[in-house]
Design a protein around this motif. Structure first.
Motif, short mmCIF file in Angstrom:
data_model
loop_
_atom_site.label_atom_id
_atom_site.label_comp_id
_atom_site.label_asym_id
_atom_site.label_seq_id
_atom_site.Cartn_x
_atom_site.Cartn_y
_atom_site.Cartn_z
N ASN A 185 0.82 -1.22 0.00
CA ASN A 185 0.00 0.00 0.00
C ASN A 185 0.85 1.27 0.00
OD1 ASN A 185 -3.11 -0.71 0.45
ND2 ASN A 185 -1.87 -2.24 1.47
N GLU A 186 2.14 1.10 -0.16
CA GLU A 186 3.08 2.25 -0.24
C GLU A 186 2.81 3.26 0.88
OE1 GLU A 186 2.56 3.55 -4.28
OE2 GLU A 186 3.96 2.04 -5.00
N VAL A 187 2.80 2.76 2.11
CA VAL A 187 2.46 3.62 3.25
C VAL A 187 3.56 4.64 3.57
CG1 VAL A 187 1.87 3.69 5.69
CG2 VAL A 187 0.95 1.86 4.24
N PRO A 188 4.82 4.23 3.71
CA PRO A 188 5.80 5.17 4.26
C PRO A 188 6.10 6.35 3.34
CG PRO A 188 6.60 2.91 4.41
CD PRO A 188 5.40 2.90 3.51
N GLN A 189 6.32 7.49 3.99
CA GLN A 189 6.87 8.64 3.25
C GLN A 189 8.28 8.85 3.79
OE1 GLN A 189 4.38 11.90 2.14
NE2 GLN A 189 2.55 10.65 2.21
N CYS A 190 8.48 9.72 4.79
CA CYS A 190 9.86 9.84 5.30
C CYS A 190 10.28 8.60 6.06
CB CYS A 190 10.00 11.09 6.17
SG CYS A 190 9.44 10.87 7.89
N GLN A 227 7.33 5.11 11.11
CA GLN A 227 6.72 3.89 10.60
C GLN A 227 7.02 2.64 11.41
OE1 GLN A 227 4.57 3.66 7.77
NE2 GLN A 227 4.44 5.87 8.01
N SER A 228 8.20 2.53 12.00
CA SER A 228 8.44 1.30 12.77
C SER A 228 7.54 1.27 14.00
CB SER A 228 9.92 1.15 13.15
OG SER A 228 10.41 2.31 13.74
N GLY A 229 7.38 2.41 14.65
CA GLY A 229 6.46 2.46 15.80
C GLY A 229 5.03 2.21 15.38
N MET A 230 4.66 2.76 14.24
CA MET A 230 3.30 2.57 13.72
C MET A 230 3.05 1.08 13.47
SD MET A 230 0.85 4.81 12.69
CE MET A 230 1.32 6.30 11.85
N ILE A 231 3.99 0.43 12.81
CA ILE A 231 3.84 -1.00 12.49
C ILE A 231 3.75 -1.83 13.77
CG2 ILE A 231 5.08 -3.01 11.55
CD1 ILE A 231 5.99 -1.13 9.24
N ILE A 282 1.58 9.35 15.88
CA ILE A 282 1.55 10.58 15.07
C ILE A 282 2.48 10.42 13.87
CG2 ILE A 282 2.18 13.03 15.05
CD1 ILE A 282 1.38 13.04 18.05
N CYS A 283 1.98 10.79 12.70
CA CYS A 283 2.79 10.79 11.48
C CYS A 283 2.79 12.21 10.92
CB CYS A 283 2.22 9.82 10.46
SG CYS A 283 3.06 9.92 8.86
N PHE A 318 -1.96 8.77 7.41
CA PHE A 318 -3.02 8.08 8.15
C PHE A 318 -3.98 7.29 7.26
CE2 PHE A 318 -1.72 11.76 10.73
CZ PHE A 318 -1.19 11.07 11.80
N GLN A 319 -4.34 7.84 6.10
CA GLN A 319 -5.27 7.13 5.23
C GLN A 319 -4.64 5.84 4.69
OE1 GLN A 319 -8.44 7.76 5.02
NE2 GLN A 319 -8.70 5.96 3.71
N GLN A 320 -3.37 5.94 4.28
CA GLN A 320 -2.68 4.73 3.79
C GLN A 320 -2.50 3.72 4.92
OE1 GLN A 320 -1.74 7.88 3.17
NE2 GLN A 320 -0.59 8.04 1.25
N VAL A 321 -2.26 4.22 6.12
CA VAL A 321 -2.12 3.32 7.28
C VAL A 321 -3.41 2.53 7.46
CG1 VAL A 321 -2.01 3.27 9.82
CG2 VAL A 321 -0.35 4.63 8.52
N ARG A 322 -4.52 3.24 7.39
CA ARG A 322 -5.81 2.58 7.59
C ARG A 322 -6.05 1.52 6.50
NH1 ARG A 322 -11.15 5.92 9.06
NH2 ARG A 322 -9.81 6.31 10.82
N GLU A 323 -5.76 1.88 5.25
CA GLU A 323 -5.96 0.92 4.16
C GLU A 323 -5.06 -0.30 4.34
OE1 GLU A 323 -5.45 3.23 0.60
OE2 GLU A 323 -7.23 4.44 1.06
#
Ligand code: FES
Ligand code: FES
Length: 149
Positions: free
Chosen positions: A92-97, A101-105, A130-131, A136-141
Motif C-alpha cells: 500500500n506504499e504507506v511510508p513517506q519519510c 513507521q516502525s512504531g506505527m507497524i 503521530i505521522c 493516516f489514510q494509507q495506514v488505515r488501508e
C-alpha cells in the motif's frame, strides 16, 4: 545488571534502573529501528512490544523491563519472511519519510493480535501514533489489507 530478551536473544545491560528502555534498545543493544520522537509518550515512534504488549519505550524505565521479552521492528520478520503488516505496508506504499513507521507497524501488529478484523473506530482508538507526513489514510488501508491477509 539488567537482563532482557530482545528479539529472542538474551542481553545483559549495565544501566541505571531509571534509564528508558528506548535508549537501552538503541544505544546498548544497537537496534536503531526504534525511533525517538517526543520522549513523553505522545508520538508512538518508540513503540515496541514488552511481553507481547505495545508500549512506548521512551517512558518505560529499565526497572519495569528487566527480565522481560522485547520485540522491536527488527524482530518482526520471522526467518527473513516479512510479517503480514510489513507486507501490507509495502503493497500500500504507506511510508513517506519513514520516521514514524516502525512504531506505527509495532502498534498495528499489537492491534491485529487483539482484534484480527478491526473497524475504523478500533484503529482510531488504538493506533494513536503521530505521522508528520500524514500517512493516516494509507495506514488505515494497509491495516484492513493486513487483516484480510
Ligand atoms: S518518543 Fe516515545 S512516544 Fe514519542
Ligand atoms: S512517514 Fe514521515 S512521519 Fe510518518
Amino acid at each position: 545488571m539488567a537482563r532482557l530478551t530482545v528479539n529472542g536473544k538474551a542481553v545483559e545491560v549495565n544501566v541505571s534502573p531509571s534509564t528508558p528502555l528506548l535508549w537501552v534498545i538503541r544505544e546498548q543493544v544497537g537496534l536503531t529501528g526504534t525511533k525517538y520522537g517526543c520522549g513523553i509518550a505522545q508520538c508512538g515512534a518508540c513503540t515496541v512490544h514488552l511481553d507481547g504488549t505495545a508500549v512506548r519505550s521512551c517512558i518505560v524505565p529499565m526497572a519495569a523491563a528487566d527480565g522481560k521479552q522485547i520485540t522491536t521492528i527488527e524482530g518482526l520478520a520471522a526467518g527473513g519472511t516479512l510479517h503480514k503488516v510489513q507486507k501490507a505496508w509495502l503493497d500500500n506504499e504507506v511510508p513517506q519519510c519513514g520516521f514514524c513507521q516502525s512504531g506505527m507497524i509495532m502498534a498495528v501488529v499489537a492491534l491485529l493480535k487483539d482484534k484480527p478484523k478491526p473497524t475504523d473506530a478500533d484503529i482510531d482508538a488504538t493506533v494513536t501514533n503521530i505521522c508528520r507526513c500524514g500517512t493516516f489514510q494509507q495506514v488505515r488501508e494497509a491495516i484492513h489489507a493486513a487483516a484480510k491477509a
